[in-house]
Motif scaffolding. Structure first.
Motif, short mmCIF file in Angstrom:
data_model
loop_
_atom_site.label_atom_id
_atom_site.label_comp_id
_atom_site.label_asym_id
_atom_site.label_seq_id
_atom_site.Cartn_x
_atom_site.Cartn_y
_atom_site.Cartn_z
N TYR A 11 0.84 -1.19 0.00
CA TYR A 11 0.00 0.00 0.00
C TYR A 11 0.88 1.25 0.00
N THR A 12 2.03 1.18 0.65
CA THR A 12 2.97 2.30 0.67
C THR A 12 3.48 2.59 -0.74
N GLN A 13 3.84 1.55 -1.51
CA GLN A 13 4.28 1.73 -2.90
C GLN A 13 3.16 2.36 -3.72
N TYR A 14 1.96 1.85 -3.55
CA TYR A 14 0.80 2.39 -4.27
C TYR A 14 0.62 3.87 -3.96
N CYS A 15 0.65 4.24 -2.68
CA CYS A 15 0.48 5.64 -2.28
C CYS A 15 1.58 6.53 -2.86
N LYS A 16 2.79 6.03 -2.90
CA LYS A 16 3.92 6.79 -3.46
C LYS A 16 3.68 7.09 -4.94
N ASN A 39 -1.86 -15.39 -7.13
CA ASN A 39 -2.52 -15.70 -8.39
C ASN A 39 -3.96 -15.25 -8.33
N ILE A 40 -4.25 -14.13 -8.97
CA ILE A 40 -5.62 -13.66 -9.06
C ILE A 40 -6.17 -14.22 -10.36
N LYS A 41 -7.23 -15.02 -10.25
CA LYS A 41 -7.78 -15.74 -11.41
C LYS A 41 -9.18 -15.25 -11.72
N ILE A 42 -9.64 -15.61 -12.91
CA ILE A 42 -10.98 -15.25 -13.36
C ILE A 42 -11.99 -15.68 -12.31
N GLY A 43 -12.91 -14.78 -12.02
CA GLY A 43 -13.97 -15.07 -11.05
C GLY A 43 -13.65 -14.64 -9.64
N GLU A 44 -12.40 -14.25 -9.37
CA GLU A 44 -12.03 -13.83 -8.03
C GLU A 44 -12.17 -12.32 -7.87
N MET A 45 -12.34 -11.90 -6.65
CA MET A 45 -12.41 -10.48 -6.32
C MET A 45 -10.99 -9.95 -6.18
N ALA A 46 -10.78 -8.72 -6.66
CA ALA A 46 -9.45 -8.11 -6.60
C ALA A 46 -9.60 -6.59 -6.65
N PRO A 47 -8.59 -5.86 -6.14
CA PRO A 47 -8.67 -4.40 -6.17
C PRO A 47 -8.39 -3.84 -7.56
N VAL A 48 -9.14 -2.81 -7.92
CA VAL A 48 -8.87 -2.02 -9.12
C VAL A 48 -8.83 -0.56 -8.71
N ILE A 49 -8.20 0.24 -9.53
CA ILE A 49 -8.10 1.68 -9.30
C ILE A 49 -9.06 2.36 -10.26
N ARG A 50 -9.93 3.20 -9.72
CA ARG A 50 -10.87 3.93 -10.58
C ARG A 50 -10.99 5.36 -10.09
N ALA A 51 -11.47 6.22 -10.98
CA ALA A 51 -11.65 7.64 -10.63
C ALA A 51 -12.75 7.76 -9.58
N LEU A 92 -7.81 0.80 -13.72
CA LEU A 92 -6.47 0.21 -13.80
C LEU A 92 -6.39 -0.93 -12.80
N ILE A 93 -5.71 -1.98 -13.21
CA ILE A 93 -5.49 -3.12 -12.33
C ILE A 93 -4.06 -3.03 -11.81
N PRO A 94 -3.87 -2.81 -10.51
CA PRO A 94 -2.50 -2.80 -9.99
C PRO A 94 -1.96 -4.23 -10.00
N ALA A 95 -0.77 -4.41 -10.56
CA ALA A 95 -0.20 -5.75 -10.67
C ALA A 95 1.31 -5.68 -10.55
N SER A 117 12.09 -2.47 -14.59
CA SER A 117 12.40 -1.14 -14.08
C SER A 117 11.52 -0.65 -12.94
N ALA A 118 10.49 -1.43 -12.56
CA ALA A 118 9.57 -0.96 -11.52
C ALA A 118 8.92 -2.15 -10.82
N PRO A 119 8.58 -2.00 -9.55
CA PRO A 119 7.96 -3.11 -8.82
C PRO A 119 6.48 -3.30 -9.14
N LEU A 120 5.88 -2.32 -9.82
CA LEU A 120 4.47 -2.44 -10.13
C LEU A 120 4.17 -1.91 -11.52
N MET A 121 3.06 -2.38 -12.03
CA MET A 121 2.53 -1.92 -13.32
C MET A 121 1.03 -1.76 -13.14
N ALA A 122 0.42 -1.16 -14.13
CA ALA A 122 -1.03 -1.10 -14.16
C ALA A 122 -1.47 -1.74 -15.47
N ILE A 123 -2.49 -2.55 -15.40
CA ILE A 123 -3.06 -3.17 -16.59
C ILE A 123 -4.33 -2.39 -16.92
#
Length: 164
Positions: A11-16, A39-51, A92-95, A117-123
């Motif tokens: 969460y700290t990386q995300y906030c940064k 492993n987040i798979k089809i049908g599972e709940m997961a966090p997304v970033i939205r406006a 965006l999907i944080p991954a 080059s980075a610990p995270l990406m957005a899909i």
């Protein structure tokens, strides 16, 4: 195509990253809104970033994959070429990585792709509000494969790099 991804982002990386992008985060958000997942798979709940307002983004839990139609299973990938998403709910999907598989039969070879080059990406993704008792859901946008993914698959998810 991409039926699975991982999210090992603190969460700290995300906030940064959000701070670097000059985006605000609602004060009610916390580490609990971004649990690590192998492993987040089809049908599972997961966090997304939205406006969530002017220059404000929020993490919210949604189901991976639009509900099945009468003729097909869940929609978890959507081609982005020649489509307009102006009226869509974008998110965006944080991954930390996504996976692609090779082979025609079980067990397929699993290939992990992450940014060097980075610990995270957005899909890039779009989401739909909850319907008929189903939770809100998201699907990943895809494009032609880049040179790293092309030996494994002819399509890949749209990956957005964080600002350096």
């Amino acid at each position: 195509m991409c039926t699975e991804y991982e999210q090992h982002i603190s969460y700290t990386q995300y906030c940064k990253v959000m701070q670097d992008l000059a985006l605000g985060i609602p004060t009610h958000q916390s580490e609990l809104d971004m649990p690590a997942a192998n492993n987040i798979k089809i049908g599972e709940m997961a966090p997304v970033i939205r406006a969530a307002g002017d220059n404000i983004v929020e993490l919210t839990q949604m189901k991976f994959g639009f509900p099945p139609t009468r003729t097909r299973g869940p929609v978890f990938n959507l081609r982005s070429e020649r489509k307009h998403f102006g009226d869509s709910h974008r998110c965006l999907i944080p991954a930390s990585a996504f996976f692609a598989y090779t082979g025609r039969k079980y067990s397929k070879a699993k290939h992990r792709f992450a940014l060097v080059s980075a610990p995270l990406m957005a899909i890039a993704a779009i989401w739909r509000p909850s319907r008929k008792g189903q939770p809100a859901a998201f699907t990943m946008l895809t494009t032609e494969s880049g040179p790293d993914v092309e030996p494994v698959h002819n399509r890949q998810v749209v990956v957005l790099h964080p600002l350096s």
